[in-house]
Motif scaffolding. Structure first.
Motif, PDB file in Angstrom:
ATOM      1  N   GLY A 192       2.091 -11.867  -8.202  1.00  0.00           N
ATOM      2  CA  GLY A 192       0.911 -12.532  -8.645  1.00  0.00           C
ATOM      3  C   GLY A 192       1.530 -13.638  -7.318  1.00  0.00           C
ATOM      4  O   GLY A 192       1.111 -13.789  -6.444  1.00  0.00           O
ATOM      5  N   PRO A 193       2.154 -14.724  -8.795  1.00  0.00           N
ATOM      6  CA  PRO A 193       2.477 -15.960  -7.628  1.00  0.00           C
ATOM      7  C   PRO A 193       2.762 -16.208  -6.551  1.00  0.00           C
ATOM      8  O   PRO A 193       3.749 -14.769  -5.968  1.00  0.00           O
ATOM      9  N   GLU A 194       2.437 -17.307  -5.390  1.00  0.00           N
ATOM     10  CA  GLU A 194       3.548 -17.184  -4.270  1.00  0.00           C
ATOM     11  C   GLU A 194       4.966 -17.145  -4.236  1.00  0.00           C
ATOM     12  O   GLU A 194       5.200 -17.698  -5.537  1.00  0.00           O
ATOM     13  N   ALA A 195       5.549 -16.651  -3.882  1.00  0.00           N
ATOM     14  CA  ALA A 195       6.813 -16.689  -3.610  1.00  0.00           C
ATOM     15  C   ALA A 195       7.955 -16.861  -2.219  1.00  0.00           C
ATOM     16  O   ALA A 195       7.131 -16.296  -1.255  1.00  0.00           O
ATOM     17  N   THR A 196       9.439 -16.541  -2.315  1.00  0.00           N
ATOM     18  CA  THR A 196       9.655 -17.467  -0.825  1.00  0.00           C
ATOM     19  C   THR A 196      10.813 -15.975  -1.358  1.00  0.00           C
ATOM     20  O   THR A 196      11.705 -15.188  -2.505  1.00  0.00           O
ATOM     21  N   GLY A 197      11.327 -15.507  -0.050  1.00  0.00           N
ATOM     22  CA  GLY A 197      11.926 -14.593  -0.068  1.00  0.00           C
ATOM     23  C   GLY A 197      12.974 -14.813   1.536  1.00  0.00           C
ATOM     24  O   GLY A 197      12.654 -14.906   2.388  1.00  0.00           O
ATOM     25  N   ARG A 198      13.947 -13.861   1.944  1.00  0.00           N
ATOM     26  CA  ARG A 198      14.944 -13.483   2.786  1.00  0.00           C
ATOM     27  C   ARG A 198      14.145 -13.054   4.002  1.00  0.00           C
ATOM     28  O   ARG A 198      14.009 -13.244   4.730  1.00  0.00           O
ATOM     29  N   ARG A 199      13.298 -12.133   3.723  1.00  0.00           N
ATOM     30  CA  ARG A 199      11.960 -11.354   4.405  1.00  0.00           C
ATOM     31  C   ARG A 199      10.859 -10.794   3.546  1.00  0.00           C
ATOM     32  O   ARG A 199      11.198 -10.925   2.647  1.00  0.00           O
ATOM     33  N   THR A 200      10.175 -11.420   4.734  1.00  0.00           N
ATOM     34  CA  THR A 200       8.317 -11.276   4.040  1.00  0.00           C
ATOM     35  C   THR A 200       7.941 -10.139   5.006  1.00  0.00           C
ATOM     36  O   THR A 200       7.954 -10.095   6.271  1.00  0.00           O
ATOM     37  N   VAL A 201       7.162  -9.985   4.349  1.00  0.00           N
ATOM     38  CA  VAL A 201       6.154  -8.580   4.835  1.00  0.00           C
ATOM     39  C   VAL A 201       4.228  -8.897   4.610  1.00  0.00           C
ATOM     40  O   VAL A 201       4.719  -9.224   3.181  1.00  0.00           O
ATOM     41  N   ASP A 202       4.029  -9.549   5.646  1.00  0.00           N
ATOM     42  CA  ASP A 202       2.654 -10.259   5.087  1.00  0.00           C
ATOM     43  C   ASP A 202       1.874  -8.530   4.976  1.00  0.00           C
ATOM     44  O   ASP A 202       1.530  -7.898   5.596  1.00  0.00           O
ATOM     45  N   ALA A 203       0.973  -8.374   4.197  1.00  0.00           N
ATOM     46  CA  ALA A 203       0.185  -7.501   3.865  1.00  0.00           C
ATOM     47  C   ALA A 203      -1.548  -8.094   3.235  1.00  0.00           C
ATOM     48  O   ALA A 203      -1.396  -6.900   2.715  1.00  0.00           O
ATOM     49  N   THR A 204      -1.818  -8.749   4.318  1.00  0.00           N
ATOM     50  CA  THR A 204      -2.927  -9.638   4.069  1.00  0.00           C
ATOM     51  C   THR A 204      -4.008  -8.759   4.521  1.00  0.00           C
ATOM     52  O   THR A 204      -3.903  -7.976   5.464  1.00  0.00           O
ATOM     53  N   GLY A 205      -5.174  -8.454   3.480  1.00  0.00           N
ATOM     54  CA  GLY A 205      -6.075  -7.431   3.902  1.00  0.00           C
ATOM     55  C   GLY A 205      -5.716  -6.512   3.772  1.00  0.00           C
ATOM     56  O   GLY A 205      -6.713  -4.880   3.907  1.00  0.00           O
ATOM     57  N   LEU A 206      -4.405  -5.651   2.820  1.00  0.00           N
ATOM     58  CA  LEU A 206      -4.261  -4.568   2.441  1.00  0.00           C
ATOM     59  C   LEU A 206      -4.005  -4.462   1.293  1.00  0.00           C
ATOM     60  O   LEU A 206      -3.997  -5.267   0.335  1.00  0.00           O
ATOM     61  N   ALA A 207      -3.657  -2.840   1.156  1.00  0.00           N
ATOM     62  CA  ALA A 207      -3.489  -2.969  -0.740  1.00  0.00           C
ATOM     63  C   ALA A 207      -2.510  -2.888  -0.570  1.00  0.00           C
ATOM     64  O   ALA A 207      -1.595  -1.856  -0.081  1.00  0.00           O
ATOM     65  N   VAL A 208      -1.523  -3.929  -2.172  1.00  0.00           N
ATOM     66  CA  VAL A 208      -0.347  -3.192  -2.205  1.00  0.00           C
ATOM     67  C   VAL A 208      -0.211  -2.591  -3.907  1.00  0.00           C
ATOM     68  O   VAL A 208      -0.465  -3.323  -4.574  1.00  0.00           O
ATOM     69  N   ALA A 209       0.130  -1.282  -4.037  1.00  0.00           N
ATOM     70  CA  ALA A 209       0.625  -0.725  -5.102  1.00  0.00           C
ATOM     71  C   ALA A 209       1.708  -0.345  -5.039  1.00  0.00           C
ATOM     72  O   ALA A 209       2.562   0.312  -4.430  1.00  0.00           O
ATOM     73  N   PRO A 210       2.248   0.320  -6.554  1.00  0.00           N
ATOM     74  CA  PRO A 210       2.974   1.369  -6.573  1.00  0.00           C
ATOM     75  C   PRO A 210       3.505   2.863  -5.846  1.00  0.00           C
ATOM     76  O   PRO A 210       2.056   3.107  -5.433  1.00  0.00           O
ATOM     77  N   GLY A 211       4.510   2.538  -5.795  1.00  0.00           N
ATOM     78  CA  GLY A 211       4.389   4.123  -5.195  1.00  0.00           C
ATOM     79  C   GLY A 211       4.188   5.464  -5.673  1.00  0.00           C
ATOM     80  O   GLY A 211       4.736   4.706  -7.121  1.00  0.00           O
ATOM     81  N   PHE A 212       3.362   6.320  -5.023  1.00  0.00           N
ATOM     82  CA  PHE A 212       2.883   7.245  -5.816  1.00  0.00           C
ATOM     83  C   PHE A 212       3.405   8.394  -6.195  1.00  0.00           C
ATOM     84  O   PHE A 212       4.705   8.769  -5.678  1.00  0.00           O
ATOM     85  N   ILE A 213       3.030   9.034  -6.978  1.00  0.00           N
ATOM     86  CA  ILE A 213       4.563   9.963  -7.341  1.00  0.00           C
ATOM     87  C   ILE A 213       3.721  11.545  -7.410  1.00  0.00           C
ATOM     88  O   ILE A 213       2.324  11.350  -8.277  1.00  0.00           O
ATOM     89  N   ASN A 214       4.016  12.339  -6.494  1.00  0.00           N
ATOM     90  CA  ASN A 214       3.606  13.846  -6.870  1.00  0.00           C
ATOM     91  C   ASN A 214       4.312  14.432  -7.963  1.00  0.00           C
ATOM     92  O   ASN A 214       5.570  14.535  -7.878  1.00  0.00           O
ATOM     93  N   THR A 215       3.122  14.825  -8.784  1.00  0.00           N
ATOM     94  CA  THR A 215       3.453  15.280 -10.442  1.00  0.00           C
ATOM     95  C   THR A 215       3.733  16.576  -9.800  1.00  0.00           C
ATOM     96  O   THR A 215       3.978  17.699 -11.307  1.00  0.00           O
ATOM     97  N   HIS A 216       4.043  17.168  -8.992  1.00  0.00           N
ATOM     98  CA  HIS A 216       3.838  19.115  -8.896  1.00  0.00           C
ATOM     99  C   HIS A 216       4.495  19.047  -7.197  1.00  0.00           C
ATOM    100  O   HIS A 216       3.408  19.617  -6.445  1.00  0.00           O
TER     101      HIS A 216
END
Length: 561
Positions: free
Chosen positions: A57-81
């Protein structure tokens, strides 16, 4: 715009109690966060350190940054079968699923990669075709540990197969276990649970799984339930007998105390399409009574298995080699062909050939024998016409000539029923396929397009195009709900402290490209994928990293045999 519709500022408490000021290893910044809980999306940052999420949520700082502006960021999807048990050995990237944002593969429909006897290991080696590998493991836990140690791009988890346990103790004959044998089978389940299995998985339209009665399955599910395991099943019928088959799963769940999960919920055969309302009502009634009943599905109107699903189970007793030998006996061949023509189906269950409307509804996609691969992409009806013989006899001959079950696609289901099911809140999504790449050896044979497009099809066709469900709900079903359904406690939502499995995708372009005619085509729209905090897909291309882990069930280490 569908992609970012309804986005709001970060909700109160979105980052839990984790500090956002500390320097993280990685920050995914400015994306629209679908956190997997089902709540409304919001724009913010996701910070990751040591493979774990530290703030959301809040603005964060990191050693590496990946810009995801305009994209959806989600948990990794689970293939249940998933059936990526072997494809990940050949290619640990898991390309077809990686390109869709999958970070975890769940195995174990009826058969699992352990426990194995010496004879079972030898049989597995003989059955290998284009993908060949050694089998240094014996137990299911050994296999999953082997996968983690040799390197896999995706996480792996598994149910222990009820058929595998049965074969370990009873072989492949149609017999019932005595009390001592059933106890031995339960001990194998407990051993697998202690190693990290998620529960017990059955496949009841196939031999030898079909030979198990309800009491046997309840006993195995009870052993799993004592270790917080689930019972998941390819139920005994998906056609005319679907309601009694569903009742059996519900009874096993009630009798064992294990949550009950239906593999690839469907209504097979045109004459059974109108049973959907009764099926859904039966599940809702069970849930209302306090049982934890849910399902998985793939998002296509066709299934895929082998020609064994078009033949009676009695001829398959003893395993594939015995089945193929029997089919060469004239009297047996005549009886099998006659039963295959019976519109009433088989005494033991569904006849996929009848449900598909005959040979025109059966697409041949996978032969072991290279001399038969020119037939891939043709229908069974077309090949029968080429050979000037009935489709039943053609099916028998192809099994004998290929010395295998022959991989086929059966066109069985209603598109309208598929659309109704995708938005059910207790539905997760499983490809029922491996994770191939668009290169040999995978392209030596055909496959069902679900191997390349099941999840992307959900997000493109059913969410964006048909608006059958909102994106927030779809992500929840693919992640937070799927994790709870499978029994994962350390991943599935973007929550501080959980494993950093993250997918970044474009809701406006994500979609499937694979078709029944040309299935070996990657889906599009996923840009980046992180597994346990490590990038495995960057800019749409695999990195070759293998950070995948053996994701264990709740009984791991506390369920001694």
């Amino acid at each position: 715009m569908l992609a970012l519709a309804g986005c709001v500022g970060a909700p109160d408490g979105a980052d839990g109690d984790a500090p956002s000021a500390a320097l993280a290893d990685l920050v995914i910044s400015g994306g629209t966060i679908y956190d997997g809980t089902g709540r409304e999306a919001f724009v913010g940052d996701v910070a990751i350190t040591d493979g774990r999420i530290v703030s959301v949520g809040p603005e964060a700082t990191g050693r590496r940054t990946v810009d995801a502006t305009g994209l959806a960021v989600a948990p990794g999807f689970i293939n249940t079968h998933s059936w990526a048990t072997e494809s990940l050995i050949e290619d640990p990237r898991g390309m077809s699923d990686l390109k869709q944002g999958v970070t975890t593969e769940v195995f174990g429909e009826g058969w699992s990669m352990g426990p194995l006897t010496a004879d079972m290991r030898a049989s597995e080696r003989r059955a290998q075709a284009d993908i060949k590998f050694d089998i240094p493991w014996t137990t299911l836990g050994d296999y999953l540990t082997h996968m983690e140690e040799r390197g896999t791009g995706l996480n792996v988890a598994s149910f222990v197969g009820a058929s595998t346990v049965r074969m370990h103790v009873l072989g492949e004959d149609d017999v019932n276990p005595d009390a001592a044998q059933l106890q031995e089978m339960q001990a194998l389940v407990r051993q697998a649970m202690n190693e990290g299995a998620l529960g017990v998985g059955s496949a009841l339209i196939y031999a030898p799984g079909n030979y198990a009665d309800t009491a046997e399955l309840t006993a195995l599910a009870s052993a799993a339930a004592a270790c917080d395991g689930r019972y998941i099943s390819h139920i005994r019928s998906e056609g005319s007998g679907i309601l009694p088959a569903l009742d059996e799963l519900i009874a096993i769940s009630r009798g064992s105390g294990a949550p009950g999960i239906v593999y690839h919920l469907k209504q097979s055969g045109r004459s059974n399409w109108d049973k959907q309302a009764a099926v859904l009502e039966r599940i809702e009634e069970a849930r209302a009574s306090g049982l934890d009943i849910s399902a998985t599905m793939y998002n296509y109107p066709a299934s895929s298995t082998g020609l064994e699903a078009a033949m009676p189970l009695w001829v398959q007793e003893g395993g594939d080699e015995a089945w193929i030998a029997r089919l060469q006996e004239p009297g047996v061949r005549e009886r099998v062909a006659e039963e295959m023509r019976d519109p009433a189906g088989f005494a033991e269950g569904d006849n996929r050939l009848i449900e598909a409307g005959g040979g025109k509804g059966v697409l041949l996609v996978n032969f072991r024998n290279p001399d038969l691969r020119h037939l891939q992409g043709k229908t069974l009806e077309e090949v029968a016409a080429m050979r000037r013989q009935p489709v039943e006899e053609t099916a028998i001959d192809l099994v004998v000539e290929d010395k295998s079950r022959v991989g086929v696609v059966y066109f069985l289901m209603s598109e309208e029923n598929v659309t109704r099911q995708v938005s059910l809140p207790w539905m997760s999504f499983g490809s029922d396929a491996g994770a191939p790449a668009t290169e040999p050896p995978f392209t030596n044979t055909g496959t069902h397009p679900r191997a390349y497009g099941n999840i992307a099809r959900l997000l493109g066709k059913y969410v964006r195009e048909e608006q059958a469900l909102p994106l927030t709900q779809a992500v929840h079903q693919l992640t937070g709900f799927a994790a709870r359904q499978m029994g994962f406690s350390d991943r599935g939502t973007l929550t501080p402290g959980l494993a950093a499995d993250v997918t970044i995708f474009d809701p406006q372009t994500i979609g499937d490209r694979a078709t029944f005619a040309t299935p070996h085509q990657y889906s599009v729209g996923v840009r980046d994928v992180f597994v346990n905090g490590t990038a495995v897909l960057r800019g749409g291309e695999p990195t070759g990293e293998t950070p995948g882990q053996f994701v264990k069930g709740a009984g791991a280490g506390r369920c001694p045999a």
